[in-house]
Design a protein around this motif. Sequence first.
Motif, PDB file in Angstrom:
ATOM      1  N   LEU A  78       0.842  -1.201   0.000  1.00 21.18           N
ATOM      2  CA  LEU A  78       0.000   0.000   0.000  1.00 21.18           C
ATOM      3  C   LEU A  78       0.874   1.245   0.000  1.00 21.18           C
ATOM      4  O   LEU A  78       0.585   2.214  -0.702  1.00 21.18           O
ATOM      5  N   LYS A  79       1.935   1.197   0.802  1.00 21.70           N
ATOM      6  CA  LYS A  79       2.860   2.344   0.850  1.00 21.70           C
ATOM      7  C   LYS A  79       3.397   2.641  -0.551  1.00 21.70           C
ATOM      8  O   LYS A  79       3.372   3.790  -1.011  1.00 21.70           O
ATOM      9  N   GLU A  80       3.831   1.598  -1.230  1.00 20.42           N
ATOM     10  CA  GLU A  80       4.360   1.787  -2.595  1.00 20.42           C
ATOM     11  C   GLU A  80       3.303   2.364  -3.532  1.00 20.42           C
ATOM     12  O   GLU A  80       3.571   3.249  -4.331  1.00 20.42           O
ATOM     13  N   LEU A  81       2.088   1.820  -3.402  1.00 23.71           N
ATOM     14  CA  LEU A  81       1.005   2.301  -4.258  1.00 23.71           C
ATOM     15  C   LEU A  81       0.717   3.785  -4.003  1.00 23.71           C
ATOM     16  O   LEU A  81       0.534   4.570  -4.939  1.00 23.71           O
ATOM     17  N   ILE A  82       0.695   4.154  -2.728  1.00 21.67           N
ATOM     18  CA  ILE A  82       0.401   5.554  -2.385  1.00 21.67           C
ATOM     19  C   ILE A  82       1.510   6.464  -2.903  1.00 21.67           C
ATOM     20  O   ILE A  82       1.247   7.547  -3.432  1.00 21.67           O
ATOM     21  N   GLU A  83       2.731   6.004  -2.781  1.00 20.54           N
ATOM     22  CA  GLU A  83       3.851   6.804  -3.295  1.00 20.54           C
ATOM     23  C   GLU A  83       3.722   6.999  -4.805  1.00 20.54           C
ATOM     24  O   GLU A  83       3.913   8.091  -5.320  1.00 20.54           O
ATOM     25  N   LYS A  84       3.385   5.917  -5.472  1.00 20.79           N
ATOM     26  CA  LYS A  84       3.261   5.976  -6.926  1.00 20.79           C
ATOM     27  C   LYS A  84       2.106   6.906  -7.329  1.00 20.79           C
ATOM     28  O   LYS A  84       2.269   7.782  -8.187  1.00 20.79           O
ATOM     29  N   GLU A  85       0.961   6.717  -6.695  1.00 18.00           N
ATOM     30  CA  GLU A  85      -0.224   7.480  -7.102  1.00 18.00           C
ATOM     31  C   GLU A  85      -0.109   8.956  -6.710  1.00 18.00           C
ATOM     32  O   GLU A  85      -0.651   9.826  -7.393  1.00 18.00           O
ATOM     33  N   SER A  86       0.558   9.214  -5.590  1.00 16.00           N
ATOM     34  CA  SER A  86       0.664  10.609  -5.137  1.00 16.00           C
ATOM     35  C   SER A  86       1.867  11.302  -5.777  1.00 16.00           C
ATOM     36  O   SER A  86       1.940  12.526  -5.792  1.00 16.00           O
ATOM     37  N   GLY A  87       2.812  10.496  -6.243  1.00 15.31           N
ATOM     38  CA  GLY A  87       4.039  11.077  -6.777  1.00 15.31           C
ATOM     39  C   GLY A  87       5.002  11.549  -5.706  1.00 15.31           C
ATOM     40  O   GLY A  87       6.013  12.170  -5.992  1.00 15.31           O
ATOM     41  N   ASN A  88       4.665  11.257  -4.450  1.00 19.42           N
ATOM     42  CA  ASN A  88       5.509  11.707  -3.334  1.00 19.42           C
ATOM     43  C   ASN A  88       6.112  10.515  -2.584  1.00 19.42           C
ATOM     44  O   ASN A  88       5.416   9.543  -2.313  1.00 19.42           O
TER      45      ASN A  88
END
Lengths: 372, 372
Positions: free
Chosen positions: B143-153
């Motif tokens: 989930l952390k990776e996904l959030i980083e990818k989707e948020s760009g942060n």
Amino acid sequence: MELKAMNNLMTKFSNRKNQLYGEKEEGKKVFGLFCSFVPIELVLASNSIPVGLCGGKNDTIAIAEEDLPRNICPLVKSSYGFKKAKSCPYFEAADVVIGETTCDAKKKMFELLENLVNTHVMQLPHFKDEKSLNLWISEVEELKELIEKESGNTITEEALKEAVDKVNKMRKLFYKIYDLRANHPSPIKGSDTLKLFQFAYLLDINDTIEVLEELIPELEDRVNNKEGYTGKRILITGCPMVAGNTKIVDLIEECNGIVVGEESCTGTRQFENLVEGYTVKDLAERYFKIPCAVAYKNEERIKRIKELVKELNVDGVVYYTLQYCHTFNVEGAKIEKELKEENIPIIRIETDYSESDKEQLKTRLEAFIEMI
Amino acid sequence: MELKAMNNLMTKFSNRKNQLYGEKEEGKKVFGLFCSFVPIELVLASNSIPVGLCGGKNDTIAIAEEDLPRNICPLVKSSYGFKKAKSCPYFEAADVVIGETTCDAKKKMFELLENLVNTHVMQLPHFKDEKSLNLWISEVEELKELIEKESGNTITEEALKEAVDKVNKMRKLFYKIYDLRANHPSPIKGSDTLKLFQFAYLLDINDTIEVLEELIPELEDRVNNKEGYTGKRILITGCPMVAGNTKIVDLIEECNGIVVGEESCTGTRQFENLVEGYTVKDLAERYFKIPCAVAYKNEERIKRIKELVKELNVDGVVYYTLQYCHTFNVEGAKIEKELKEENIPIIRIETDYSESDKEQLKTRLEAFIEMI
């Protein structure tokens, strides 16, 4: 038009209780199973007896509803009720019951069941990915240890190999029967194949194999003579129909339909995919493939349904859901849409074990079969 | 008897839509959440916006039933219906929806939802053992990776630490409010605390914290002055009551009951247990502890209910099940039995979002509250 093998099946079924209790008295342990996800090879390899548990009758639902909610699936209620009423000989014979976390109702029912019988629950993951497979492999490894402990027998490599070969043999015979049913006319009624699948959970596997080996030449003869059943060709897909429950197949075949295939745990999900190797991992991998609606993104199932429609020359699909079975029910919407896009006729039926909706279902099935 | 903090809450709620869309326009990503199992710390630490999704209204059920079965839980149907009708501003703002495999109906609903919105589903295991925790940790890492990818942060250690501290701060404030509600009379109505919990899913966390910090001294004043509500003290336990659904709390408080605690995902399951550390593993461990009925052998929940009955000086327990929610429904039988054995009065209510059973429920609740 009688099949000798079917008579033999009925005889074996009549004798099963005595046979089972006889073997139990000689010291064999009995493992009661709910679901096609439990690798019976492990039970067989421990020189113990795997046996399916009752759960197909309306009679035991009232007693179950003393503890369980009314609005959960009849199969779950009926199973629990059989144990509570002590009215299923297989349940009563079982030293251990093996459950698994397929659906919400069953998962939580086991928490109550364990007050009535020694119960071991396997964690079936929600996903079909690598991580989930690894979890499942470790669950199967734990099951092996449990069976060894409860049976007092070590599962040797040799015994496991023998069990794998035997169960694969049964699976291949079922494959063969499916090949024969692809013919016009179909050489066997759906109400007969349903009994084969239902009793395969209950009988000694050697007896099931004997019946299937007797049946196949009989069916081959019929195919060669172009004998059999010629109604509209129906594929049933959905929830399992365990022994005692033949309601929908009976109705279809009363309405000029002929069931030629079952995408079901009393059907293809019971026998498809061989175990390809002799390790616990090989076992786990085969069972993990079962395309049950409980899985998130169960893509294999819809693919298989479409294949079966072609392979078995199906005229229409009856999507069968037991009442309150959320997974098969929601997946039904998806499958209905996909089949309609390919112009494959489909009717969705949601029912329980009661007689009350029989006339209404018959009217719907009649109209469907007439239309296709 | 008005609480200023509650007025502030309502103002913030009225402004939330504009605030959210303003931040979105400035480039922040919005992650829509269904369930208290999703670690919002990760979303906050990516400088994105976590927001709960609508699912508490009857209005959107009809449109959902075009795709979903009638007999699944109203929360699942209502949520899906909100997206299909495009009538929930939070759903419409969400760039990604994070789901999880809690129950059968939700798990399978996500398969349809992903046609309408970018959906990521986390696998919540069935068991509470070590193996399952490890699976869950890897799901949170993904989930952390996904959030980083989707948020760009990138989620930095520092940002995660800050987010953990902030969410823990909110949790501690809710703990404090529970302490205050233990008093006779209770300084706040259940219909108000329910709003706090519901809106905590929707509001900016800084705003929630501001409201709670304003509320606590107001409640302390009331406690010091022995002001508040004196009806029969009720603990609600069971399914979540998401924004829009206040039916049962309203009914209880119309019948001379006062809700003093909620063992619920709009209640204790939302705030109990702090995150004890600053790693993804620490996060995963905190969320894994949530005692939801979806877990097989969810022993922590019944223990917690009994503790809450004592801590909050409860007169009776209302066990609340949304219709067709199998896990809470079956677990209810177990909990009812255990509470009755300790002479703790309990009533089990199963209902949906409609108005049709209100009179009947009121009669039952009145009788229960009078009796205890």
